[in-house]
Design an enzyme around this catalytic site. Structure first.
Site, mmCIF file in Angstrom:
data_model
loop_
_atom_site.group_PDB
_atom_site.id
_atom_site.type_symbol
_atom_site.label_atom_id
_atom_site.label_comp_id
_atom_site.label_asym_id
_atom_site.label_seq_id
_atom_site.Cartn_x
_atom_site.Cartn_y
_atom_site.Cartn_z
ATOM 1 C CG HIS A 175 -0.520 0.225 2.516
ATOM 2 N ND1 HIS A 175 -0.244 1.479 3.011
ATOM 3 C CD2 HIS A 175 -0.287 -0.634 3.540
ATOM 4 C CE1 HIS A 175 0.155 1.380 4.272
ATOM 5 N NE2 HIS A 175 0.144 0.109 4.616
ATOM 6 C CG ASP A 188 2.859 0.854 8.003
ATOM 7 O OD1 ASP A 188 2.325 0.358 6.996
ATOM 8 O OD2 ASP A 188 2.263 1.018 9.074
ATOM 9 C CD GLU A 213 -3.098 -0.839 5.604
ATOM 10 O OE1 GLU A 213 -3.223 -1.828 6.369
ATOM 11 O OE2 GLU A 213 -2.579 0.236 5.973
ATOM 12 C CD GLU A 214 -1.325 2.995 7.571
ATOM 13 O OE1 GLU A 214 -1.987 2.650 8.569
ATOM 14 O OE2 GLU A 214 -0.163 2.616 7.357
ATOM 15 C CG ASP A 230 1.160 -3.664 5.569
ATOM 16 O OD1 ASP A 230 2.019 -2.884 6.041
ATOM 17 O OD2 ASP A 230 -0.017 -3.334 5.396
ATOM 18 C CG HIS A 285 1.436 3.811 12.604
ATOM 19 N ND1 HIS A 285 0.063 3.955 12.630
ATOM 20 C CD2 HIS A 285 1.690 3.018 11.524
ATOM 21 C CE1 HIS A 285 -0.482 3.267 11.633
ATOM 22 N NE2 HIS A 285 0.496 2.701 10.954
#
Length: 362
Positions: free
Chosen positions: A71, A183, A217-218, A240, A327
């Site tokens: 993603h 990510d 995606e998030e 991922d 994150h």
């Protein structure tokens, strides 16, 4: 294929450029253009959709369709409220971590370009030491050097502007890649490298390969949810990130036991089709690719779920890249893991038979 030969100078230049570029959820198109430019020599054609998912296709006329997917989006913030004094309050766009925000520099994206700012925070001297105030979404604010709401407006900043961090790519101790948005732009990078290797090694696949870089995606796997209905794949191999559970304050009994440098992580979950997963594991054993195992309960929390449960059921599997500090702006992965994820996807594609149903009832 030796892992030492996988990443070359142009690969790493693209990776750095691609990671440094901002692609917040809902605004991924700039990064998608970089990605498509890199992928163009290695595919036959592209499709894109209304919300910006990009797909490079090899053998577009083949009836049997295989997806490899990452993603494209990164977590960010939205401008939510501007005070009379020119301070900016925010809401999340994806799973942005409120605890890392105080004193971070930010880029606010406006139609006129980037406006610089900082997440302010009261000095330690002024805080009530008997009841320490913690960072929360409702007390985070951004200062762009304005004294009034009108000044903020003149700079082009308004409610709905998206906010990202400027932190850029670096390498620690020769083999640790560090950046925000690993990510999961690293996933987009890895599937692009698979396409490059197929091209450079003159591999002729018997099926159609759909190298898919999904948006959004998030915020709930939304891009994958959309594009799988367009592609209607037979198989999806998703990549991922997952947690390195060996760093402090993580409970292995809850998160599992996975570590950077020890190889790709193969997930067990209801959404993971068992026969496809076993093909991946057989490939890892046959090609002596190190790997780790991880179990997910109801959902994987990745685009695997969106592909698996689409179109009446698509044989799907998840190969994850172990990552530290998810994150945050200092997400960290091991170069050898990146190379081994690429190698595992590549070698699995070579073992995958055309028209394979993965049925449990043969």
């Amino acid at each position: 294929m030796s892992t030492k030969s996988i990443l070359n100078k142009s690969s790493l230049e693209f990776l750095e450029n691609y990671l440094n570029n901002a692609s917040p959820t809902g605004y991924e198109s700039g990064g998608q253009k970089l990605w498509m430019d890199y992928l163009k020599p290695y595919v036959d054609t592209f499709i894109t959709d209304t919300y910006g998912t990009a797909v490079g296709i090899i053998n577009p006329d083949a009836p049997y369709k295989v997806v490899i997917e990452g993603h494209a989006d990164e977590i960010s913030w939205y401008v939510n409220y501007i005070t009379d004094d020119g301070l900016i309050y925010v809401i999340r766009n994806g799973g942005s971590d409120h605890q890392i925000a105080p004193s971070k520099r930010v880029n606010i994206h406006t139609k006129a370009g980037i406006v610089k700012g900082v997440f302010g925070w009261p000095a330690i001297h002024t805080r009530n030491r008997s009841k320490e105030e913690v960072a929360k979404v409702d007390n985070l604010f951004i200062d762009i050097g304005c004294e009034t709401k009108e000044q903020v407006d003149k700079m082009g900043v308004h409610v709905g502007c998206v906010i990202t961090y400027p932190d850029e790519f670096m390498i620690l101790n020769d083999n640790k890649f560090v950046c925000r948005a690993i990510d999961n732009r690293m996933g987009g990078f890895m599937i692009a490298e698979v396409a490059r290797l197929l091209h450079e090694n003159k591999i002729k696949l018997p099926f159609g390969l759909y190298i898919t870089n999904s948006v959004q995606e998030e915020v709930g796997l939304r891009g994958a949810e959309m594009i799988t209905k367009t592609i209607k794949p037979n198989v999806a191999i998703v990549t991922d990130v997952c947690h390195d559970s060996t760093t402090p304050m993580i409970e292995k009994k809850i998160e599992g036991d996975t570590k950077i440098g020890k190889g790709p992580v193969v997930t067990y979950a209801p959404a993971v089709q068992n026969n496809l997963r076993e093909l991946i594991l057989e490939t890892a054993f046959a090609k002596e690719i190190p790997f780790q195992r991880l179990a997910s309960s109801r959902v994987t929390g990745t685009d695997t779920d969106a592909f698996a449960y689409s179109n009446g059921g698509v044989a799907s599997a998840l190969i994850s890249l172990p990552l530290r500090y998810m994150h945050t702006t200092v997400e960290m992965v091991h170069r050898e893991d990146v190379e081994n994820v690429i190698k595992l996807i590549y070698e699995t594609l070579l073992k995958l038979e055309n028209d394979e149903t993965f049925s449990y009832f043969k």
